[in-house]
Design a protein around this motif. Structure first.
Motif, PDB file in Angstrom:
ATOM      1  N   LEU A   1      52.187  13.020  47.117  1.00  0.00           N
ATOM      2  CA  LEU A   1      51.931  13.814  45.918  1.00  0.00           C
ATOM      3  C   LEU A   1      53.196  14.082  45.106  1.00  0.00           C
ATOM      4  O   LEU A   1      53.163  14.035  43.873  1.00  0.00           O
ATOM      5  N   GLU A   2      54.309  14.379  45.764  1.00  0.00           N
ATOM      6  CA  GLU A   2      55.531  14.666  45.007  1.00  0.00           C
ATOM      7  C   GLU A   2      55.987  13.451  44.207  1.00  0.00           C
ATOM      8  O   GLU A   2      56.236  13.540  43.005  1.00  0.00           O
TER       9      GLU A   2
ATOM     10  N   PRO B   1      43.936  16.571  44.697  1.00  0.00           N
ATOM     11  CA  PRO B   1      45.248  16.155  44.191  1.00  0.00           C
ATOM     12  C   PRO B   1      45.078  15.484  42.831  1.00  0.00           C
ATOM     13  O   PRO B   1      44.156  14.688  42.626  1.00  0.00           O
ATOM     14  N   VAL B   2      45.961  15.819  41.883  1.00  0.00           N
ATOM     15  CA  VAL B   2      45.821  15.285  40.524  1.00  0.00           C
ATOM     16  C   VAL B   2      47.171  14.921  39.932  1.00  0.00           C
ATOM     17  O   VAL B   2      48.227  15.430  40.335  1.00  0.00           O
TER      18      VAL B   2
ATOM     19  N   HIS C   1      34.973  16.601  36.786  1.00  0.00           N
ATOM     20  CA  HIS C   1      35.600  15.420  37.385  1.00  0.00           C
ATOM     21  C   HIS C   1      36.629  15.775  38.458  1.00  0.00           C
ATOM     22  O   HIS C   1      37.077  14.902  39.196  1.00  0.00           O
ATOM     23  N   VAL C   2      37.022  17.062  38.536  1.00  0.00           N
ATOM     24  CA  VAL C   2      37.911  17.519  39.603  1.00  0.00           C
ATOM     25  C   VAL C   2      37.413  18.867  40.113  1.00  0.00           C
ATOM     26  O   VAL C   2      36.720  19.608  39.402  1.00  0.00           O
ATOM     27  N   SER C   3      37.815  19.206  41.338  1.00  0.00           N
ATOM     28  CA  SER C   3      37.431  20.463  41.972  1.00  0.00           C
ATOM     29  C   SER C   3      38.653  21.084  42.626  1.00  0.00           C
ATOM     30  O   SER C   3      39.636  20.389  42.904  1.00  0.00           O
ATOM     31  N   PRO C   4      38.615  22.389  42.900  1.00  0.00           N
ATOM     32  CA  PRO C   4      39.736  23.031  43.593  1.00  0.00           C
ATOM     33  C   PRO C   4      40.086  22.299  44.885  1.00  0.00           C
ATOM     34  O   PRO C   4      39.203  21.917  45.661  1.00  0.00           O
TER      35      PRO C   4
ATOM     36  N   VAL D   1      44.220  15.933  33.342  1.00  0.00           N
ATOM     37  CA  VAL D   1      44.394  15.668  34.768  1.00  0.00           C
ATOM     38  C   VAL D   1      43.547  14.468  35.178  1.00  0.00           C
ATOM     39  O   VAL D   1      42.422  14.294  34.722  1.00  0.00           O
ATOM     40  N   VAL D   2      44.122  13.639  36.024  1.00  0.00           N
ATOM     41  CA  VAL D   2      43.443  12.466  36.579  1.00  0.00           C
ATOM     42  C   VAL D   2      43.483  12.590  38.097  1.00  0.00           C
ATOM     43  O   VAL D   2      44.557  12.838  38.669  1.00  0.00           O
ATOM     44  N   PRO D   3      42.360  12.428  38.788  1.00  0.00           N
ATOM     45  CA  PRO D   3      42.367  12.544  40.250  1.00  0.00           C
ATOM     46  C   PRO D   3      43.259  11.490  40.892  1.00  0.00           C
ATOM     47  O   PRO D   3      43.348  10.348  40.422  1.00  0.00           O
TER      48      PRO D   3
END
Length: 360
Positions: A153-154, A81-82, A75-78, A144-146
């Motif tokens: 982001l901060e 943002p999460v 569900h996430v990739s390198p 982690v959630v996308p």
């Protein structure tokens, strides 16, 4: 090796040290931390109010970018943002299957398993399974959630606990309807988020209570109709704002018996008092049998804003994007990893809303 804020025991100063963080295993995600909020729950773990084994890296309210993923993570990739989720639901226990993922029996499993090592080989635990007070962390995939590309982001770190808990207490736990009257006691990050949640819900009277003048001013900026300093006549002042009845909903966001009783006293007959703050196991709250009958109030606890991350995070992200929920106004300090002890000290003094740790 990455830098992390390591706590070795109750009452000790936090040490910024290098820890050996392994590559993510199956079903794990490694995250490069963009920011982490300093929450009162971190302080409660640090000072022994909540049980915690040591050494530990605290911090459970965080955001960042995926650095690597383990086998089976799709569900996430390198590079994504999460948002970090400190209480990820398993989706399979009784509570998850019955619509209460915030009470998942496996949500804290990761917090009990060492996730890294100090330079001398000593195993380190992840605070609340997250360990966000570090340059990088490794968490379960469900943790982690996308986030949308381009999100701030901060500031998005605050969605990991304070904002989710405060707004969730209003929307999910208490289900405050439009036109209701609300009081919020304690105006830290969670309490101020509850104020914003009440405004979004359409409450017409929102009374914010805190001894700190700066926090009261922030509450008014975020939607409070009235901001009051606590005192012996607080109940009288609140009833004067609510037709002599008291509020329909009172939210206690401190976690002390005295403020729980105060919130209860602000609530009208037939109203609802929601305890959001995390208190100590030896801090007892007493009610007489007669008052429970006479006032016919509902008293309820609130874990993580009764949050379902799959439902609530996208909703909050949309509200932030539309300007209905303000994250930036909650941040009263930006600090490095070496500033966490002072952030704890400010919290003990009742100063500031949210300190944001920028580890890079």
């Amino acid at each position: 090796m990455v830098r992390a804020a390591v706590l070795h025991g109750v009452g000790e100063a936090i040490r910024v040290e290098e820890i050996e963080l392994p590559a993510p295993g199956p079903g794990q995600v490694r995250v490069r931390i963009a920011a982490a909020g300093v929450c009162h729950s971190d302080l409660s773990l640090a000072d022994g109010t909540l049980d915690q084994a040591f050494p530990v890296v605290l911090g459970h309210e965080g955001s960042g970018t995926v650095a690597a993923v383990g086998e089976g993570v799709t569900h996430v990739s390198p590079g994504d943002p999460v948002l970090l989720i400190w209480a990820p639901p398993c989706g399979a226990c009784w509570f998850c299957e019955h619509g209460e993922p915030h009470l998942c029996v496996k949500a804290m499993d990761a917090s009990r398993v060492p996730y890294a090592r100090l330079g001398d080989g000593t195993e380190v635990l992840p605070g609340l399974g997250t360990a966000a007070f570090a340059e990088e962390t490794v968490v379960p995939a469900a943790g982690v959630v996308p986030l949308p590309t381009g999100a701030a982001l901060e500031e998005a770190a605050l969605l990991g606990c304070a904002v989710t808990t405060g707004t969730g207490a209003v929307w999910n736990t208490a289900q405050v309807p439009a036109g209701a009257s609300v009081a919020v006691i304690g105006l830290g990050g969670v309490g101020l988020s509850a104020v914003q949640g009440a405004r979004v819900a359409g409450a017409t009277v929102i009374v914010a209570v805190d001894p700190d003048e700066g926090k009261r001013k922030l509450a008014v900026e975020m939607g409070a109709t009235d901001a009051l300093e606590p005192g012996a006549d607080l109940g009288k002042r609140v009833r004067a704002l609510t037709g002599g009845r008291g509020v329909d909903h009172a939210f206690e966001c401190v976690g002390r018996s005295a403020t729980i009783r105060a919130a209860w006293g602000l609530t009208r007959r037939g109203g609802m008092t929601t305890v959001v703050g995390v208190g100590g196991k030896d801090d007892k709250v007493e009610f007489s049998a007669l008052e429970l009958f006479h006032f016919a109030r509902t008293l309820t606890g609130c874990v993580y804003g009764s949050t379902d991350p799959a439902r609530d995070v996208p909703r909050l992200v949309a509200y932030v994007r539309d300007g209905r929920v303000d994250l930036g106004a909650l941040v009263t300090a930006r600090i490095g990893l070496d500033g966490i002890d002072e952030a704890f000290a400010a919290m003990r003094r009742g100063q500031g809303a949210r300190s944001l740790v920028i580890p890079g």
